[in-house]
Design a protein around this motif. Structure first.
Motif, PDB file in Angstrom:
ATOM      1  N   LYS A   1       2.506 -35.700  -4.607  1.00 26.44           N
ATOM      2  CA  LYS A   1       2.607 -37.050  -5.143  1.00 26.44           C
ATOM      3  C   LYS A   1       2.081 -38.076  -4.141  1.00 26.44           C
TER       4      LYS A   1
ATOM      5  N   ARG B   1       5.930 -29.612  -4.494  1.00 25.14           N
ATOM      6  CA  ARG B   1       6.069 -30.417  -5.710  1.00 25.14           C
ATOM      7  C   ARG B   1       6.152 -31.907  -5.382  1.00 25.14           C
ATOM      8  N   THR B   2       6.727 -32.237  -4.225  1.00 26.05           N
ATOM      9  CA  THR B   2       6.904 -33.634  -3.843  1.00 26.05           C
ATOM     10  C   THR B   2       5.704 -34.183  -3.089  1.00 26.05           C
ATOM     11  N   SER B   3       5.190 -33.405  -2.145  1.00 27.73           N
ATOM     12  CA  SER B   3       4.172 -33.916  -1.233  1.00 27.73           C
ATOM     13  C   SER B   3       2.860 -34.239  -1.930  1.00 27.73           C
TER      14      SER B   3
ATOM     15  N   PHE C   1      12.433 -38.764  -5.399  1.00 27.43           N
ATOM     16  CA  PHE C   1      11.923 -39.151  -4.093  1.00 27.43           C
ATOM     17  C   PHE C   1      10.425 -39.423  -4.141  1.00 27.43           C
ATOM     18  N   GLY C   2       9.690 -38.545  -4.849  1.00 25.78           N
ATOM     19  CA  GLY C   2       8.247 -38.734  -4.959  1.00 25.78           C
ATOM     20  C   GLY C   2       7.898 -40.021  -5.686  1.00 25.78           C
ATOM     21  N   THR C   3       8.654 -40.365  -6.719  1.00 31.09           N
ATOM     22  CA  THR C   3       8.398 -41.593  -7.465  1.00 31.09           C
ATOM     23  C   THR C   3       8.689 -42.826  -6.627  1.00 31.09           C
TER      24      THR C   3
ATOM     25  N   ALA D   1      12.625 -33.972  -6.322  1.00 29.13           N
ATOM     26  CA  ALA D   1      11.202 -34.192  -6.086  1.00 29.13           C
ATOM     27  C   ALA D   1      10.688 -35.383  -6.867  1.00 29.13           C
TER      28      ALA D   1
ATOM     29  N   MET E   1      12.608 -33.094   2.163  1.00 27.77           N
ATOM     30  CA  MET E   1      12.468 -32.019   1.190  1.00 27.77           C
ATOM     31  C   MET E   1      12.594 -30.606   1.770  1.00 27.77           C
TER      32      MET E   1
ATOM     33  N   LEU F   1       9.757 -26.906  -3.499  1.00 24.79           N
ATOM     34  CA  LEU F   1      10.173 -28.307  -3.558  1.00 24.79           C
ATOM     35  C   LEU F   1       9.267 -29.216  -2.728  1.00 24.79           C
TER      36      LEU F   1
ATOM     37  N   ILE G   1       8.526 -37.158   3.724  1.00 32.09           N
ATOM     38  CA  ILE G   1       8.739 -36.193   2.638  1.00 32.09           C
ATOM     39  C   ILE G   1       9.214 -34.858   3.197  1.00 32.09           C
TER      40      ILE G   1
END
Length: 520
Positions: free
Chosen positions: A345, A341-343, A264-266, A261, A301, A338, A297
């Protein structure tokens, strides 16, 4: 596609390439280093450093006070802004470092872990180092020099943790191996940034420039304070009420979940923040960029979430070793969150790009309250139930930040959920195939590494077949557009010596993040 849009798309994809190379290389190194250190150190030793890093991470917010991101976001940056930001970041780095050194005994008393005090007093020196690095890093990001930033990231981590940390752990240094790795990484990172973009303190600082930077930086800092408590609130609860052993177990479970997360998010945040800031006044382009980001994403993810859940026993056993088996259950629970946590961002990126930093701040406050509250309730039954509380908070924050994103972009909820449909189908089919395969392999009593390799390879094969043979179903409109654009642009750009050499002024990059916590 107009020339301007084509250039922006090309620069966006090239930026993602360089950031992916850096973050991907760093992630591989981190997995290797974590696997080694997990066998050389105990959960309690990891827990001591994790507790100290809770304090370090929170203090880092105030050492920068939003000056770095204000430089990146500001459309009319002048030399006076750079001078003011550098002086301010150095000053606040010194002040915050001194304050952390002073409060180290109180922090140790809060966690009821005596070793936290000496560890914190050494790590306090990170703040003067990072204060010097804020402006050089922000300027490199603004210049879109992603290749240099990617190389710096990999080199500083490899030397800090991969070399110094591992060697000291092998020599029996215990928690000080992690501390030395962190300090070495910070020092090397600062040195490399100063070589690339030298800075000097100015005798004359314009207060008007400080006020202009503070307008954006204040809202950004408020949101970071709330977000910090959201991200670290569970560690506060576990460390305080369940102790260093439980914190070590929970921290490694969360790190394994968050690693994809964060990486990929960064990558998306680093590149899409400047792109969306550039088109913030063009509603259609902003809406399109957000929807495509959300779809990408989800496509990555959601299948990854299912894969981590199904293969959790093998992943923990192979990466961490047999003494970490208690981390399997919380890791499985956390893997459910997951996507959430990523989306969020992505929602962070669009809110900052459009200047909605104060609307973002109160939502992050709600998120922090939910994380701490959910973790506190869950700690009565152990770390697995702490994980359930955190996943619930992640889901609510996902919806709150999505609502903000839809508000600033003009996108509808129907379009938002439609962007996830193809990914849900892909996750379901690939998940069933992976579960069937690993269940059979477990019955045959094969080694964990063999099960992980075989089932993981099958999952990747299934995903590849589904997306290539049935792209309308398993990629959707946005996924197919992303694939088509990648085919058109990326092969031509791989040979670039430096990102943005043709159109370096087309966009600006995101702000530096919180201190790197490494494998601790």
């Amino acid at each position: 596609m107009s020339k301007a849009k084509s250039s922006l798309t090309r620069d966006t994809l090239t930026g993602m390439f360089w950031v992916t190379m850096g973050r991907g290389g760093r992630a591989v190194l981190q997995l290797v280093v974590l696997s080694i250190l997990a066998r050389l150190l105990t959960p309690a030793q990891f827990g001591v450093v994790s507790a100290a890093l809770v304090v370090i991470g929170f203090s880092a917010i105030f050492s920068e006070v939003g000056l770095g991101p204000a430089i990146v976001q500001r459309p009319d940056l002048e030399p006076r802004h750079i001078k003011a930001a550098f002086a301010g970041s150095v000053l606040f780095g010194l002040i915050v470092g001194f304050l952390v050194w002073l409060v180290a005994p109180a922090a140790a008393a809060f966690f009821q872990i005596a070793q936290v005090e000496p560890v914190l007093r050494v790590l306090a020196w990170i703040f003067p180092l990072k204060g010097i690095a804020v402006v050089p890093e922000s300027l490199l990001q603004r210049d879109l020099n992603f290749r240099l930033l990617a190389n710096r990231d990999v080199v500083s981590y490899a030397v800090g943790y991969g070399l110094v940390g591992v060697m000291l752990a092998w020599a029996g240094a215990g928690v000080w191996a992690l501390v030395a790795g962190q300090m070495t990484q910070a020092a090397l990172n600062t040195g490399l940034l100063l070589l690339a973009r030298p800075q000097s303190l100015s005798r004359r600082i314009e207060w008007a420039a400080c006020r202009e930077l503070a307008l954006f930086g204040g809202g950004f800092t408020a949101a970071r304070v709330s977000n910090y408590f959201a991200v670290q609130g569970d560690n506060l609860v576990v460390g305080r009420w369940l102790g260093p052993q439980a914190l070590g177990i929970y921290g490694r479970a969360y790190q394994l979940m968050a690693m994809p997360a964060v990486v990929f998010g960064t990558i998306l945040d680093t590149v899409l923040f400047p792109v969306m800031a550039r088109v913030q006044g063009e509603a259609q382009q902003l809406r399109t960029a957000y929807r495509r980001g959300v779809s990408l994403i989800a496509l990555v993810m959601l299948p990854a979430s299912v894969l981590l859940f199904v293969l959790a026993p093998e992943l923990v056993g192979v990466l961490l070793g047999p003494k970490w088996l208690e981390a399997i259950a919380p890791f499985q629970v956390l893997s459910i969150g997951l996507l959430f946590r990523t989306s969020y961002k992505m929602s962070d990126s669009i809110s900052r790009a459009t200047g909605a930093v104060y609307r973002r701040a109160w939502r992050q406050g709600v998120y922090a309250f939910l994380v701490i509250g959910g973790a506190w309730v869950g700690q009565h039954w152990g770390v697995e139930y702490v994980a359930w509380g955190v996943v619930g908070a992640l889901a609510i924050n996902f919806l709150l930040m999505a609502q903000l994103s839809l508000s600033v972009s003009g996108m509808t909820w129907g379009s938002f959920f439609a962007a996830h449909e193809a990914a849900l189908g892909l996750a379901a089919v690939s998940g069933i195939a992976t579960w069937s395969a690993v269940t059979l392999l477990r019955r045959w009593d094969l080694p964990a590494a063999v099960r992980l390799a075989a089932a993981g390879s099958l999952a990747l094969l299934v995903v590849a077949l589904l997306t290539s043979r049935l792209p309308r179903v398993f990629l959707g409109v946005d996924g197919r557009w992303i694939v088509d654009v990648l085919r058109a642009y990326l092969p031509k750009r791989f040979q670039l010596g430096r990102f943005g050499e043709t159109d370096a002024a087309d966009a600006r990059a995101t702000a530096p993040g919180a201190p790197d916590v490494g494998p601790a």
